[in-house]
Design a protein around this motif. Sequence first.
Motif, mmCIF file in Angstrom:
data_model
loop_
_atom_site.group_PDB
_atom_site.id
_atom_site.type_symbol
_atom_site.label_atom_id
_atom_site.label_comp_id
_atom_site.label_asym_id
_atom_site.label_seq_id
_atom_site.Cartn_x
_atom_site.Cartn_y
_atom_site.Cartn_z
ATOM 1 N N THR A 171 0.956 -1.159 -0.061
ATOM 2 C CA THR A 171 0.050 0.105 0.043
ATOM 3 C C THR A 171 0.990 1.362 0.084
ATOM 4 O O THR A 171 2.022 0.987 0.020
ATOM 5 C CB THR A 171 -0.816 0.028 1.234
ATOM 6 N N ARG B 17 -8.022 7.851 -0.553
ATOM 7 C CA ARG B 17 -9.391 7.076 -0.362
ATOM 8 C C ARG B 17 -10.075 7.090 0.991
ATOM 9 O O ARG B 17 -11.256 6.937 0.931
ATOM 10 C CB ARG B 17 -8.953 5.732 -0.863
ATOM 11 N N CYS C 234 -20.197 -0.329 14.786
ATOM 12 C CA CYS C 234 -19.798 0.982 14.779
ATOM 13 C C CYS C 234 -20.978 1.868 15.291
ATOM 14 O O CYS C 234 -20.589 3.175 15.522
ATOM 15 C CB CYS C 234 -19.267 1.390 13.572
ATOM 16 N N ARG D 126 -4.563 -5.873 3.065
ATOM 17 C CA ARG D 126 -4.376 -4.452 2.856
ATOM 18 C C ARG D 126 -5.717 -3.745 2.541
ATOM 19 O O ARG D 126 -6.036 -2.482 2.918
ATOM 20 C CB ARG D 126 -3.647 -4.042 1.378
ATOM 21 N N GLY E 27 -15.949 -3.515 1.334
ATOM 22 C CA GLY E 27 -15.863 -2.061 1.428
ATOM 23 C C GLY E 27 -16.839 -1.324 0.509
ATOM 24 O O GLY E 27 -17.402 -0.282 1.064
ATOM 25 N N ASN E 28 -17.123 -1.481 -0.642
ATOM 26 C CA ASN E 28 -17.769 -0.679 -1.607
ATOM 27 C C ASN E 28 -19.141 -0.817 -1.248
ATOM 28 O O ASN E 28 -19.822 0.368 -1.233
ATOM 29 C CB ASN E 28 -17.553 -1.110 -3.020
ATOM 30 N N ASN F 256 -14.680 6.765 7.043
ATOM 31 C CA ASN F 256 -13.747 7.362 5.906
ATOM 32 C C ASN F 256 -14.098 8.571 5.665
ATOM 33 O O ASN F 256 -15.304 9.005 5.629
ATOM 34 C CB ASN F 256 -14.299 6.436 4.688
ATOM 35 N N GLY G 204 -21.480 -2.601 11.269
ATOM 36 C CA GLY G 204 -21.805 -3.674 11.195
ATOM 37 C C GLY G 204 -23.382 -4.166 11.574
ATOM 38 O O GLY G 204 -23.688 -3.753 12.422
HETATM 39 N N1 ACO Z 1 -3.422 0.144 -0.805
HETATM 40 C C1 ACO Z 1 -3.393 0.144 -2.085
HETATM 41 N N2 ACO Z 1 -4.479 -0.048 -3.009
HETATM 42 C C2 ACO Z 1 -5.509 -0.627 -2.293
HETATM 43 C C3 ACO Z 1 -5.739 -0.689 -1.056
HETATM 44 C C4 ACO Z 1 -4.604 -0.271 -0.167
HETATM 45 N N3 ACO Z 1 -4.742 -0.297 1.193
HETATM 46 N N4 ACO Z 1 -6.929 -1.432 -0.612
HETATM 47 C C5 ACO Z 1 -7.224 -1.819 -1.890
HETATM 48 N N5 ACO Z 1 -6.734 -1.226 -2.780
HETATM 49 C C6 ACO Z 1 -7.035 -1.442 -4.345
HETATM 50 C C7 ACO Z 1 -7.884 -2.436 -4.459
HETATM 51 O O1 ACO Z 1 -7.200 -3.625 -4.815
HETATM 52 C C8 ACO Z 1 -8.470 -1.903 -5.915
HETATM 53 O O2 ACO Z 1 -7.451 -2.401 -7.087
HETATM 54 P P1 ACO Z 1 -8.037 -2.829 -8.374
HETATM 55 O O3 ACO Z 1 -8.942 -1.693 -8.774
HETATM 56 O O4 ACO Z 1 -6.844 -3.054 -9.064
HETATM 57 O O5 ACO Z 1 -8.944 -3.856 -8.132
HETATM 58 C C9 ACO Z 1 -8.175 -0.483 -5.688
HETATM 59 O O6 ACO Z 1 -7.398 -0.166 -4.641
HETATM 60 C C10 ACO Z 1 -9.716 0.339 -5.622
HETATM 61 O O7 ACO Z 1 -10.454 -0.565 -4.589
HETATM 62 P P2 ACO Z 1 -11.878 -0.033 -4.009
HETATM 63 O O8 ACO Z 1 -12.189 -0.889 -3.211
HETATM 64 O O9 ACO Z 1 -12.723 0.278 -5.070
HETATM 65 O O10 ACO Z 1 -11.588 1.435 -3.279
HETATM 66 P P3 ACO Z 1 -12.493 2.343 -2.745
HETATM 67 O O11 ACO Z 1 -12.206 3.647 -3.419
HETATM 68 O O12 ACO Z 1 -13.911 1.879 -2.851
HETATM 69 O O13 ACO Z 1 -12.089 2.212 -1.208
HETATM 70 C C11 ACO Z 1 -12.620 1.551 0.801
HETATM 71 C C12 ACO Z 1 -12.094 1.356 -0.505
HETATM 72 C C13 ACO Z 1 -11.467 2.795 1.599
HETATM 73 C C14 ACO Z 1 -12.562 0.394 1.673
HETATM 74 C C15 ACO Z 1 -13.786 2.323 0.764
HETATM 75 O O14 ACO Z 1 -14.828 1.379 0.098
HETATM 76 C C16 ACO Z 1 -14.536 2.303 2.453
HETATM 77 O O15 ACO Z 1 -14.073 3.159 3.061
HETATM 78 N N6 ACO Z 1 -15.765 1.584 2.536
HETATM 79 C C17 ACO Z 1 -16.306 1.833 3.552
HETATM 80 C C18 ACO Z 1 -15.532 1.106 4.762
HETATM 81 C C19 ACO Z 1 -16.441 1.180 5.813
HETATM 82 O O16 ACO Z 1 -17.035 2.287 6.133
HETATM 83 N N7 ACO Z 1 -16.357 0.199 6.895
HETATM 84 C C20 ACO Z 1 -16.974 0.468 7.993
HETATM 85 C C21 ACO Z 1 -16.473 -0.383 8.940
HETATM 86 S S1 ACO Z 1 -17.564 0.260 10.129
HETATM 87 C C22 ACO Z 1 -17.730 -1.370 11.356
HETATM 88 O O17 ACO Z 1 -18.955 -1.592 11.762
HETATM 89 C C23 ACO Z 1 -16.500 -2.316 11.443
#
Ligand code: ACO
Length: 330
Positions: A31, A39, A115, A154, A222-223, A260, A319
């Motif tokens: 990463t 992001r 959360c 990651r 995540g998405n 986020n 969740g």
């Molecule tokens: N570093 C580099 N690249 C990464 C990483 C990383 N850490 N993680 C993912 N990527 C890559 C992926 O593999 C993907 O690559 P690809 O296009 O070649 O397949 C690319 O980055 C884009 O990935 P996306 O998942 O589309 O990225 P997105 O912009 O959607 O961001 C994220 C991902 C940050 C997880 C976002 O979707 C998010 O914040 N989602 C909500 C998460 C959340 O709210 N969780 C709640 C938890 S609360 C609870 O109750 C625990």
Amino acid sequence: MKPIKAQISGVGKYAPEKVLSNLDLEKMVDTNDEWISSRTGIKRRHIAADNETTSTMAAEAGRKAIENAGLKPEDIEMVIVASLSPDMMFPASACLVQDILKLPKAGTVDVSAACSGFVYAFSMAAGYIAMGLHKNVLVIGSEVMSRFVDWKDRNTCVLFGDGAGAVVLSAVDQNSPSEVIDFILGGDGSGGDQLSLPAGGSKMPATHETVDQGMHYLKMAGNNVFKFAVRTMTDITVEILNRNNLTADKVKLVVPHQANFRINDAVRERLGMTEAQMFNNIFEYGNTSGATIPLGLAEAVEQNLLKRGDYVIFVSFGGGFTWGVSLIKW
Ligand code: ACO
């Protein structure tokens, strides 16, 4: 019987000393700082020391909240801990906090709503006070997420951190400018597999296989969660404003869950709020799940952002799926 008014009489927070930056993470998984920052908004997160647990951090935040309220341990009649990373399945982390802080008169219970746990716990505290059951309730969100994320994944490990926040909710006079006004709480269990920790419960008890397969780590789509979060947090905030005849410009501060920065900024834009109305500290802590809102509130108070009578909103999703919003007058 007229409900008894409640106000937040004290706040406290605790963050472990150790900091893990995005640059540190670059050495652990594939990463980079640019990806994580752009992001998510996260720059670093705090990580619990080996001798720290959810209950020790909760107790530290709770102790500060009791002091901040000008109360003594014997004044606390109930402790509610919201956490998805409790010390163990049982006893409840709240019992452990009661023992650490030596609260001689406190009932103890944990809330499991990921959360959204803090907003749920806060609603329970407000209910106890409204009914006249208790005068002072300690509500804590505390998480050691670092022990439940897969540090080789990651997709998830860059997002989470450890921390705790606490409030004391106290009964106040009917003519107080401060009060807890309203809640909307919800859940949709059909989204359960989008965010979960599959093993370790009665469905999938711990075995060599569950450990080998990493089933004791948090899993996330995540998405899907992102879209759900923006829509739900916006909708419930609009609903609670409408049913209390308020408009977004009347709100001094929204203290949202910190999953986020882009989620919170999208919600802010949809609500037509200014940047100053939406509190964000995710860059420092990452997502500390049930702790984000009380930790954020404690920082907002430290920064003198609130004065008595200001409208404040807590809003979360997580969740379950679970969600919750609370409207208060500070
Ligand atoms: N570093 C580099 N690249 C990464 C990483 C990383 N850490 N993680 C993912 N990527 C890559 C992926 O593999 C993907 O690559 P690809 O296009 O070649 O397949 C690319 O980055 C884009 O990935 P996306 O998942 O589309 O990225 P997105 O912009 O959607 O961001 C994220 C991902 C940050 C997880 C976002 O979707 C998010 O914040 N989602 C909500 C998460 C959340 O709210 N969780 C709640 C938890 S609360 C609870 O109750 C625990």
